[in-house]
Structures are given as C-alpha cells and as structure tokens.
Enzyme design. Structure first.
Site, PDB file in Angstrom:
ATOM      1  N   ASP A  46       0.832  -1.174  -0.060  1.00 29.44           N
ATOM      2  CA  ASP A  46      -0.110   0.051  -0.121  1.00 29.44           C
ATOM      3  C   ASP A  46       0.670   1.170   0.052  1.00 29.44           C
ATOM      4  O   ASP A  46       1.656   1.468   0.640  1.00 29.44           O
ATOM      5  CB  ASP A  46      -1.075  -0.056   1.174  1.00 29.44           C
ATOM      6  CG  ASP A  46      -1.892   1.222   1.109  1.00 29.44           C
ATOM      7  OD1 ASP A  46      -2.915   0.983   0.336  1.00 29.44           O
ATOM      8  OD2 ASP A  46      -1.787   1.877   1.930  1.00 29.44           O
ATOM      9  N   GLU A  83       1.782  -0.721  -5.327  1.00 38.41           N
ATOM     10  CA  GLU A  83       0.743   0.272  -5.462  1.00 38.41           C
ATOM     11  C   GLU A  83       1.484   1.655  -5.441  1.00 38.41           C
ATOM     12  O   GLU A  83       2.153   2.179  -4.595  1.00 38.41           O
ATOM     13  CB  GLU A  83      -0.338   0.616  -4.498  1.00 38.41           C
ATOM     14  CG  GLU A  83      -1.454   1.503  -4.711  1.00 38.41           C
ATOM     15  CD  GLU A  83      -2.246   2.275  -3.468  1.00 38.41           C
ATOM     16  OE1 GLU A  83      -3.111   2.990  -3.845  1.00 38.41           O
ATOM     17  OE2 GLU A  83      -1.413   2.313  -2.679  1.00 38.41           O
TER      18      GLU A  83
HETATM   19  C1  NOJ Z   1      -4.261   3.172  -0.727  1.00 40.79           C
HETATM   20  C2  NOJ Z   1      -5.573   2.486  -0.545  1.00 40.79           C
HETATM   21  O1  NOJ Z   1      -5.942   1.818  -1.808  1.00 40.79           O
HETATM   22  C3  NOJ Z   1      -6.921   3.483   0.051  1.00 40.79           C
HETATM   23  O2  NOJ Z   1      -8.011   2.637  -0.016  1.00 40.79           O
HETATM   24  C4  NOJ Z   1      -6.027   3.829   1.479  1.00 40.79           C
HETATM   25  O3  NOJ Z   1      -6.980   4.821   1.858  1.00 40.79           O
HETATM   26  C5  NOJ Z   1      -4.744   4.679   1.225  1.00 40.79           C
HETATM   27  N1  NOJ Z   1      -4.100   3.833   0.433  1.00 40.79           N
HETATM   28  C6  NOJ Z   1      -4.265   4.978   2.537  1.00 40.79           C
HETATM   29  O4  NOJ Z   1      -3.765   3.569   3.098  1.00 40.79           O
END
Ligand code: NOJ
Length: 552
Positions: free
Chosen positions: A200, A242
C-alpha cells in the site's frame, strides 16, 4: 504453479467484511470466504488479494491498522486465516495480503506510547516536528477531506506527519527498528500461508520525510530488503506495488538497474494504462490505447504489470488532461455526487457503462487483452453497482450479492446489523443482479466472465509475450494489437464504438496455422489466412490465434 505464477494469474480482490458472513453478525469472515472458494475456483481466478484484515478502528476501511500480528476478531481467528490459505491453495488459488506500513492507526499501541512520553522507545517510530512545519498544508492525498499533512498532538506536545488522514500517522522508515519490525510482520504472514503482499502507498513508504521538504528523497533499499527477505523465506512469494507515480519512475520499483532483472517488486499496478482505457472507452477511440501501448515503460525482465479497470478506491483520472478528464466525467460520472476529490469517480463499472452488456464485455475483454496480469474486484463478474447514498469510496464497497433472498445471501443478520447496506433497489439491486440467477443462466455475465478468465489462461502469451500494435490503416475506433511468445501468437481486435466495422489486417508474420477465433462477442465468419474483411460488431472484440506452440 511455478515461481513465475504471477505472470499467468488472474487476481480477484476481496474485502473479507463484505464478501460472505458465516455467523450472522453482519460482517463477512474467513469461514464465509472459505465457503465460497468453490465459486472462485470455477470462476478461474488464481490469486485473492485481500483488503486489510487486521484489527483496526476501521476509519479508512482497515487501512488504519492497530495490530499487525492479528486478524480482526470479526473475521475469525489466525487459525481460520491459515485454513483459508491452505484450502485456497488446494484449489490452485494463492492469497496475497495488503501490507499497510506507510502508516499505522493513531490507535496503534506504538503510536499511543509514542505520544504519551518523549522518552518512549516508540517515539522515533513516527515522524515529529517540535515547531509548526511551514509546509503543513501541502501534499494531502484526500483534498476536501484532509487539509494538512502535519497535525499537532496535545499529549505529545509536537506535530506528527501523516500523508493520508490525520488518524494515520506515518511510520519513520529511516529508523532501523521500524524496518526490522515490519520484516517480522511479513515473515509472520508468509509463515501462515500468504503468498505475498500488495504494498500500500509504496512511494510514501520509501519517502524520507522531514519538515519543510516535500516530497522527500526516496530510499529504495527498503524494497531491496523486502524482496530479499520474502524471497529467502518463500521462493515464490510476490510483492505487488501500489505506486501511482510518474511513468518514468515506475521501473525503479521493480528493479534496481535499468538493464538488470526485476530485483524489487515483481508486480506493479498499471496506473498509466488505467485512465487511458477509460479515456478510450469515453471517446470510442483507440488512440489513447495505441499511445499507451507504443510508449509503455518496459519493466525489467521478471516484472509484470497488473491491469485493472476498477478497484476499491475512486477511479483516479488525475493523469488525464483537464479536457480528457472532462470527457470521462461526462461519459461516466455525469452527476456531481458520482465524483470524488475533483479527480475521480466513485462508481462501479457496470453502471458507468449504463448496464450495457456489450459495452461491459468489451471493457473487460480489453482489460484482459492488455499486457500484464488482470485484477478484478469482487462483484464485477456479475455487474454489481454502487450505492451513492454512502459516503465517499464506501459507495462501491457494498456486500456481495449472492442471491435474491434476505440481505442478498450475504448475511443472516438483521438488515440494520449489516456492516454496510446491501443494494436492494434499482437495476443493480440484488433482485436483478446476483450470483445464483447468473449461475442458472448460461448466457449470463458471470458465465461470460468465467469464459474470459479461462480463455486468458489458454493464452499465456498475453501475460508473458511481447506486445505490439498492428500498424495498418484502421477506423479510429479499432485497436489491433498482438502478442508473440514461445507459447504462441495472438491477434486482438477491439472495437471501441457502437457501430459495426469491417477491417483488413492483411497477412501477418509469425502465422503458422489457419487463424481461428479464440474469444468473440458473437458469431463471425471464420477469419481468412489473409485476415481480410474481418467484421467487428459495435463494441465487438475478437481474439484470433495465429500460432500455437507446444513449447512453453
Ligand atoms: C491506498 C488504498 O488503496 C486506499 O484505500 C487507502 O485509503 C490509502 N492507500 C491509505 O492507506
């Protein structure tokens, strides 16, 4: 399943809490998910990516973790989790977890302790400033919801940094203790049967933040050590990044050298292609895709793109120009309540495409025909919709619609007890859109989706081959591209407009069999060896095999 299993995988993103409730408490759980593994197995997916499963105050859908070594009790026990990974593996399905370590919850005992006393051993696990940082209103990720990235904590008597919400303090990744601890966290979950992690917010994890310097420099050695340690522990585990960063920077997340192998993350979400697919769909024009495919960043050998159309967040259109974004908004989010943060759309795919079955098929055929491994969010395979009455991104996180009974078969709890309401009304309500009805109907979207997934598994060149755009004169709406790999060659035609066309591709190199249709939207005359006079219906698609080899 070999070590490169991720190059031929189909990823299915599940939110445990909204998938299947087994004990009637209104929240989905591991036992519920286990009971649906046969469904997922028939669908053909080979990897489940679970949104966060840990204890959390659930202020950001679990992306605010308060204990990395446990599962939220509502989901079950660690034993249930281990059983899930084992039972999934028996069906050839792996389980990948969200690794949310840019930040913790502000309720995490580390942060509570850090706030309570400047001498706390956890104080330096977070990022502090004793003075008000001049740039504290810069760099927020959720404009309109969050106005600052530095917040003053009364108890701590200092400002702490948070890239996301103020209840998500950033961990201090310059601190070796933080690195060592998260390494342990990763080892723990791999030991319980996880096959890897979706990282993430990867760019923010590796960013070294200090007051007044935004953005700070990136420390890629964090990814190096993760790759090293996870691989050492489980040879075939994966890291999926990500990293919604500029195209020129993406490659560094996968490999340390531009001319070397992928020695960092094996997989990268394709945030460049995603808005281009939507732009092409909005304009009925293949041009954005031709541009994307011909200018695509080449990842180091062994690394893989992960394509997606929709995920659990808003559809982020910030990489488009204002004019392009305007076209996408006009086509897919005509009402203001459908938009979020000025840059995105908080809807699921089926309603964005007005529930038009042909258009939905085209969109997913196109995604599956793009270089990489496709990821699909739960419920997309039956064409679920969103609930705009819910806040922000919650709109597209409603429970899975299994049947047309109470709570759509998601839970036996009272309606009021459900973690989120089931969509009951309208065209996308559970009476109309549900798994059971589609299982009974051989022509349903679900059955079509199964066929799509299985066809992709028969066409490994899409995951592993060399992609090129076929450069012949074509109507603007038609994308023609091909993949070539030792396994075979395949030609893919997609018509982005709702009007039928006839195209001449001409003879292509590398064709050693009579070409034949592998996946089509409807009946077509068989392709000729000269690939001439090929018909494509409005929003039609044809995957045509040119060559197949036993060599794999
Ligand atoms: C990316 C995640 O996909 C999202 O849902 C989240 O709010 C943020 N990162 C913070 O962790």
């Amino acid at each position: 399943m070999g070590e490169r299993w991720y190059q031929e995988a189909v990823i299915y993103c599940v939110e445990v809490g909204t998938f299947q409730d087994s004990n009637g408490d209104g929240r989905g759980d591991f036992r519920g998910l286990i009971s649906r593994l046969d469904y997922l197995s028939r669908l053909g997916v080979s990897c489940l990516w679970l949104n966060p499963i840990h204890p959390s105050p659930w202020r950001d859908n679990g992306y605010d973790i308060s204990d990395y070594y446990a599962v939220d009790p509502a989901f079950g026990s660690l034993g249930d989790f281990a059983e899930l990974t084992r039972r999934a593996r028996e069906r050839g399905i792996r389980v990948v977890l969200d690794l949310v370590v840019n930040h913790t919850s502000d309720q995490h005992p580390w942060f509570r302790d850090a706030c309570s006393n400047p001498e706390s051993p956890f104080r330096d696990w977070y990022i502090w400033s004793s003075d008000e940082p001049a740039d504290r209103h810069q760099g927020t990720v959720f404009p309109g919801e969050q106005t600052e990235t530095w917040t003053y904590d009364q108890q701590a008597g200092a400002w702490y940094f948070h890239r996301f919400y103020d209840f998500q303090p950033d961990l201090n990744w310059s601190n070796p203790e933080v690195r060592a601890e998260i390494q342990k966290v990763m080892a723990f979950w791999l030991a319980l049967g996880a096959s890897g992690f979706r990282i993430d917010a990867a760019p923010f994890v590796i960013e070294q933040t200090t007051p007044g310097v935004d953005p700070g420099p990136s420390d890629f050695s964090i990814l190096d050590s993760w790759r090293h340690e996870t691989q050492w522990q489980t040879g075939d585990s994966v890291l999926l990044c990500e990293a919604n960063v500029a195209p020129t920077l993406v490659g560094r997340y996968a490999g340390s050298r531009s001319d070397g192998p992928a020695d960092r993350a094996q997989m990268m979400f394709d945030f460049v292609l995603n808005p281009k697919m939507w732009l092409a769909l909005a304009r009925n024009d293949a041009e954005p895709l031709i541009e994307a495919l011909t200018t695509a960043i080449v990842l180091p050998p062994g690394a893989q793109w992960v394509t997606f159309l929709r995920n659990h967040d808003e559809l982020d259109l910030s990489r488009l120009t204002e004019e392009q974004r305007g076209d996408a908004f006009k086509a897919f989010a005509p009402r203001a309540e459908m938009r979020l943060y000025g840059r995105g759309i908080r809807r699921r795919l089926a309603p964005m495409l007005k529930g038009d079955r042909r258009h939905i098929e085209l969109a997913y055929a196109l995604q599956f025909a793009m270089p990489g491994t496709p990821a699909v969010r739960y419920g997309e395979e039956i064409g679920m919709g969103e609930d705009l009455a819910l806040d922000g991104r919650e709109a597209l996180r409603t429970p899975m619609q299994w049947d047309d009974g109470p709570n759509a078969g998601f839970s036996t709890a009272d309606r009021a007890e459900l973690t989120r309401p089931v969509i009951t009304r309208g065209r996308f309500g559970a009476k109309q859109v549900n798994v059971r009805a589609q299982q009974r109907d051989p022509n349903s979207l679900l059955r079509w989706f199964e066929n799509l997934v299985h066809t992709l598994r028969e066409a490994p060149e899409i995951g592993t081959g060399r992609c090129s755009v076929v450069d012949v004169p074509l109507p603007r709406s038609v994308l023609a591209h091909r993949f070539d790999a030792p396994a075979g060659s395949i030609l893919l035609l997609h018509n982005l407009a709702d009007a039928s066309v006839t195209v001449d591709i001409g003879e292509l190199s590398g064709m050693d069999t009579r070409p034949y249709d592998l996946l089509v939207d409807g009946p077509y005359a068989a392709p000729t060896a000269r690939l001439a006079g090929l018909e494509l219906h409005g929003w039609g698609y044809r995957w045509i095999r040119l060559r197949r080899s036993d060599q794999r």
